[in-house]
Design a protein around this motif. Structure first.
Motif, mmCIF file in Angstrom:
data_model
loop_
_atom_site.group_PDB
_atom_site.id
_atom_site.type_symbol
_atom_site.label_atom_id
_atom_site.label_comp_id
_atom_site.label_asym_id
_atom_site.label_seq_id
_atom_site.Cartn_x
_atom_site.Cartn_y
_atom_site.Cartn_z
ATOM 1 N N ALA A 166 25.039 2.696 80.399
ATOM 2 C CA ALA A 166 26.125 1.440 80.212
ATOM 3 C C ALA A 166 27.591 1.609 80.143
ATOM 4 O O ALA A 166 28.459 0.649 80.154
ATOM 5 C CB ALA A 166 25.425 0.694 78.965
ATOM 6 N N VAL A 167 27.838 3.056 79.805
ATOM 7 C CA VAL A 167 29.245 3.123 79.702
ATOM 8 C C VAL A 167 30.016 3.094 81.262
ATOM 9 O O VAL A 167 29.485 3.849 82.106
ATOM 10 C CB VAL A 167 29.368 4.672 79.059
ATOM 11 N N LYS A 168 31.009 2.335 81.595
ATOM 12 C CA LYS A 168 31.721 2.364 82.674
ATOM 13 C C LYS A 168 33.169 3.278 82.641
ATOM 14 O O LYS A 168 33.352 3.663 83.759
ATOM 15 C CB LYS A 168 31.927 0.868 83.076
ATOM 16 N N ASP A 169 33.668 2.895 81.487
ATOM 17 C CA ASP A 169 35.069 4.053 81.314
ATOM 18 C C ASP A 169 34.686 4.898 80.407
ATOM 19 O O ASP A 169 34.606 5.006 79.164
ATOM 20 C CB ASP A 169 36.060 3.017 81.052
ATOM 21 N N LYS A 170 34.854 6.277 80.863
ATOM 22 C CA LYS A 170 34.567 7.250 79.836
ATOM 23 C C LYS A 170 35.909 7.506 78.932
ATOM 24 O O LYS A 170 36.895 7.382 79.376
ATOM 25 C CB LYS A 170 34.588 8.763 80.547
ATOM 26 N N LYS A 171 35.729 7.677 77.549
ATOM 27 C CA LYS A 171 36.712 7.875 76.705
ATOM 28 C C LYS A 171 37.319 9.232 76.906
ATOM 29 O O LYS A 171 36.508 10.293 76.799
ATOM 30 C CB LYS A 171 35.947 7.587 75.025
ATOM 31 N N ARG A 172 38.618 9.367 76.702
ATOM 32 C CA ARG A 172 39.220 10.419 76.930
ATOM 33 C C ARG A 172 39.432 11.127 75.319
ATOM 34 O O ARG A 172 40.098 10.404 74.115
ATOM 35 C CB ARG A 172 40.538 10.113 77.234
ATOM 36 N N VAL A 173 38.701 11.945 75.013
ATOM 37 C CA VAL A 173 38.371 12.700 73.801
ATOM 38 C C VAL A 173 39.278 14.040 73.388
ATOM 39 O O VAL A 173 38.845 14.962 74.514
ATOM 40 C CB VAL A 173 36.906 12.835 73.521
ATOM 41 N N LEU A 174 39.487 14.230 72.203
ATOM 42 C CA LEU A 174 40.254 15.735 72.120
ATOM 43 C C LEU A 174 39.257 15.953 70.687
ATOM 44 O O LEU A 174 38.959 15.579 69.767
ATOM 45 C CB LEU A 174 41.618 15.571 71.396
ATOM 46 N N TYR A 175 38.540 17.379 70.883
ATOM 47 C CA TYR A 175 37.781 17.978 69.709
ATOM 48 C C TYR A 175 38.980 18.744 69.301
ATOM 49 O O TYR A 175 39.610 19.618 69.823
ATOM 50 C CB TYR A 175 36.738 18.711 70.445
#
Length: 297
Positions: A166-175
């Protein structure tokens, strides 16, 4: 004198340790009856696969530390090796479980005492971890248990993948760790972030392995979500959020503006046991809460 002998043996100066077979050759002639694990991830795997009365010692007190361990209560029932060869030998093991980061000289020393040593490679992906479970199950005579555990993980992966469709736009994530490091390509964190349908900003920057990250770089890459590895720290979630939110220089960072800074338990995110799948589930739950991945499955 006995301790000196063991120290010399560990260093490989006795019995020609360096001339023996490669420690990757995991040869077990019979199913073990007296098992000692030398690492936390090994503890977690062997407790899930072996008859528990055959386990004579676990790696150390770290197995009872809830910040890192997923087996705290079970671990309290067993003696701890604590990298003490003399103690390990006193347990009279016929099988020692070790990861590939354990010194080859130490592994060879145990082999020279006639003990079967099974070494597993450090997994980078959840699939590699499943492979470790399968191999360990075979040598322990616990193939049915390992297959059940692997199938359970595969079902969980399938369930999470269906949710993520269902996710269309990937979140930009910093670990990001509390001491300022991030994880790029070739790490378990990268695999989990990719499986969670996010963009790992560290990998996007070309970082391989672990690298420190400056505040200026965080501002430049502007993450939408920041995942903090912090249960290994005494700093709590509220303190971490406050540290970011009260920092005026970070006020325009998307994750800070939208209060999307999350702390996930190290025992799930940094493990290399079968609990890696829990880290993936935790990650999806905070990044895409609308998917409600923990409601079922």
């Amino acid at each position: 004198m006995k301790k000196l002998f063991l120290i010399l043996l560990t260093m490989g100066t006795l019995l020609g340790c360096n001339d023996k077979a490669d420690d990757k050759k995991n040869i077990v002639s019979k199913f073990p009856e007296r098992i000692v694990s030398l690492t936390l991830s090994g503890d977690e795997m062997v407790l899930s696969l072996a008859d528990n009365n055959k386990i004579k010692a676990l790696s150390g007190k770290i197995a009872e530390d809830g910040r890192y361990s997923n087996i705290v209560e079970k671990a309290k029932q067993y003696p701890k090796a604590e990298n003490n060869m003399e103690f390990v030998l006193s347990m009279k093991p016929d099988f020692i479980l070790a990861s590939s980061w354990v010194s080859k000289d130490i592994i060879q020393s145990y082999k020279d005492f006639g003990i079967n040593v099974f070494t597993y490679d450090i997994p980078i992906t959840i699939e590699e971890q499943m492979n470790n479970l399968q191999k360990l199950g075979e040598v322990l005579g616990s193939e049915e248990k390992s297959l059940e555990l692997i199938n359970s993980q595969k079902e969980k992966l399938k369930y999470l993948e269906q949710k993520l469709s269902a996710v269309k736009d990937k979140k930009r994530v910093l670990y990001y760790t509390t001491d300022g490091f991030t994880s790029g390509k070739g790490t378990t964190i990268d695999d989990i972030l990719n499986k969670a349908k996010t963009v790992n900003l560290a990998s996007e920057m070309g970082i391989v392995g672990f690298k420190s990250l400056s505040k200026e770089t965080i501002i430049d890459i502007n993450p939408e979500v920041i995942i903090i590895s912090g249960t290994s720290s005494k700093i709590g979630k509220a303190e971490i959020e406050e540290r970011f939110i009260k920092d005026v220089s970070l006020r325009n960072v998307e994750a800070v503006k939208n209060h999307r800074i999350y702390m996930i338990e190290d025992r799930h995110m940094t493990t290399i046991s079968q609990s890696m799948i829990k880290g993936l589930e935790d990650l999806i739950d905070v990044i895409y809460p609308e998917l409600k991945v923990k409601d079922v499955g």
